[in-house]
Design a protein around this motif. Structure first.
Motif, PDB file in Angstrom:
ATOM      1  N   VAL A  61      35.259   6.142  60.128  1.00 52.17           N
ATOM      2  CA  VAL A  61      34.445   4.959  59.855  1.00 52.17           C
ATOM      3  C   VAL A  61      33.594   5.247  58.628  1.00 52.17           C
ATOM      4  O   VAL A  61      32.715   6.117  58.651  1.00 52.17           O
ATOM      5  N   SER A  62      33.853   4.526  57.547  1.00 55.10           N
ATOM      6  CA  SER A  62      33.207   4.826  56.267  1.00 55.10           C
ATOM      7  C   SER A  62      31.836   4.178  56.173  1.00 55.10           C
ATOM      8  O   SER A  62      31.556   3.161  56.823  1.00 55.10           O
ATOM      9  N   ALA A  74      27.861  -4.041  59.115  1.00 57.43           N
ATOM     10  CA  ALA A  74      27.077  -3.580  60.254  1.00 57.43           C
ATOM     11  C   ALA A  74      26.702  -2.115  60.072  1.00 57.43           C
ATOM     12  O   ALA A  74      27.384  -1.373  59.358  1.00 57.43           O
ATOM     13  N   PRO A  75      25.621  -1.660  60.703  1.00 54.91           N
ATOM     14  CA  PRO A  75      25.227  -0.248  60.597  1.00 54.91           C
ATOM     15  C   PRO A  75      26.362   0.677  61.037  1.00 54.91           C
ATOM     16  O   PRO A  75      27.159   0.338  61.924  1.00 54.91           O
ATOM     17  N   LEU A  76      26.416   1.852  60.419  1.00 54.35           N
ATOM     18  CA  LEU A  76      27.484   2.805  60.704  1.00 54.35           C
ATOM     19  C   LEU A  76      27.546   3.149  62.187  1.00 54.35           C
ATOM     20  O   LEU A  76      28.637   3.176  62.784  1.00 54.35           O
ATOM     21  N   ALA A  77      26.409   3.434  62.809  1.00 49.76           N
ATOM     22  CA  ALA A  77      26.390   3.816  64.221  1.00 49.76           C
ATOM     23  C   ALA A  77      26.971   2.709  65.101  1.00 49.76           C
ATOM     24  O   ALA A  77      27.680   2.981  66.081  1.00 49.76           O
ATOM     25  N   GLU A  78      26.689   1.473  64.746  1.00 55.26           N
ATOM     26  CA  GLU A  78      27.202   0.333  65.509  1.00 55.26           C
ATOM     27  C   GLU A  78      28.719   0.226  65.389  1.00 55.26           C
ATOM     28  O   GLU A  78      29.421  -0.019  66.377  1.00 55.26           O
ATOM     29  N   ALA A  99      29.930   9.784  55.598  1.00 56.41           N
ATOM     30  CA  ALA A  99      28.546   9.472  55.240  1.00 56.41           C
ATOM     31  C   ALA A  99      27.715  10.744  55.137  1.00 56.41           C
ATOM     32  O   ALA A  99      26.849  10.865  54.262  1.00 56.41           O
ATOM     33  N   LYS A 100      27.983  11.702  56.000  1.00 58.47           N
ATOM     34  CA  LYS A 100      27.212  12.948  56.024  1.00 58.47           C
ATOM     35  C   LYS A 100      27.478  13.819  54.815  1.00 58.47           C
ATOM     36  O   LYS A 100      26.582  14.498  54.305  1.00 58.47           O
ATOM     37  N   THR A 109      37.040  12.432  50.085  1.00 56.82           N
ATOM     38  CA  THR A 109      37.326  12.768  51.477  1.00 56.82           C
ATOM     39  C   THR A 109      38.516  13.712  51.563  1.00 56.82           C
ATOM     40  O   THR A 109      38.476  14.728  52.267  1.00 56.82           O
ATOM     41  N   VAL A 110      39.578  13.397  50.832  1.00 59.04           N
ATOM     42  CA  VAL A 110      40.788  14.219  50.858  1.00 59.04           C
ATOM     43  C   VAL A 110      40.500  15.621  50.332  1.00 59.04           C
ATOM     44  O   VAL A 110      40.896  16.628  50.950  1.00 59.04           O
TER      45      VAL A 110
END
Length: 217
Positions: A61-62, A74-78, A99-100, A109-110
């Motif tokens: 989830v980006s 929507a917020p990432l956590a949601e 995100a981290k 990412t790759v």
């Protein structure tokens, strides 16, 4: 430019953020905003797990899509919580590690995963609509040269995806569907487009319906 190998502390942090993995595992990487996740995403997960014979599938989830407007995101956590409710298959692991680590683009990412997870057999997974726009992704050819790619056909995207710029680049690197079970072990560039059960659902349509309900239309 490739990222430098993370230091010991950063490396430990990366390991804590990533789902379980080990050299030799076949792991699918299915990324997106998932705003919201829906049954069509679950179908992609099920098809990829079965046809690629994956040990695990990471639903990434980006924090946001650089090619899309952030308004209404929507917020990432949601979104991660909703993604976890999407399927009961224990092989599907929901993660928000991008995100981290500050990865804004997929090529980042790759690069990060190939450094952090040596020996893991990753396959990049996308819908046909994403293949149609793949040429717009930052350093898309770098992604294609580093990971084999599985494309799941989607209604309304077949013609545009298979005749687009990215598809033309992959023309001599495209493999038949029967090779899907071994795709994780193929040297990139390698592309397979899978046809089969398809879902007409889209996050854009779902957001529009939710907005209409809120407005009382």
């Amino acid at each position: 430019m490739a990222r430098a190998r993370p230091g010991r502390e950063n490396f430990r942090l990366t390991m804590a953020l990533l789902p379980p993995h080990a050299p030799g595992m076949r792991i699918g990487l299915f990324g997106g905003s998932f705003n919201p996740p829906h049954a069509g995403h679950a179908l992609v997960c099920a098809i990829a797990l079965r046809r690629l014979r994956l040990d695990s599938l990471w639903l990434m989830v980006s924090p946001g899509n650089p090619l899309k407007e952030a308004a209404g995101l929507a917020p990432l956590a949601e979104r991660m919580a909703a993604a976890r409710r999407l399927t009961r298959d224990s092989r599907v692991k929901v993660t928000g590690f991008e995100a981290k680590i500050g990865a804004r683009y997929s090529y980042q990412t790759v690069e990060h995963l190939l450094q952090a997870c040596p020996g893991v057999k990753f396959v990049w997974i996308m819908g046909a609509d994403n293949l149609a726009d793949f040429f717009r992704w930052r350093r898309w050819r770098d992604i294609a040269r580093k990971l084999p790619i599985l494309v799941i056909d989607r209604p309304g995207s077949t013609h545009r995806a298979t005749r687009g710029l990215a598809a033309a680049w992959f023309e001599r690197r495209r493999l038949p569907e029967k090779s899907a079970k071994n795709l994780a072990f193929r040297s990139p560039p390698a592309l397979i487009v899978l046809h089969g059960p398809r879902s007409t659902l889209s996050s854009t349509q779902l957001r529009a319906r939710q907005a209409a309900l809120r407005s009382g239309d």
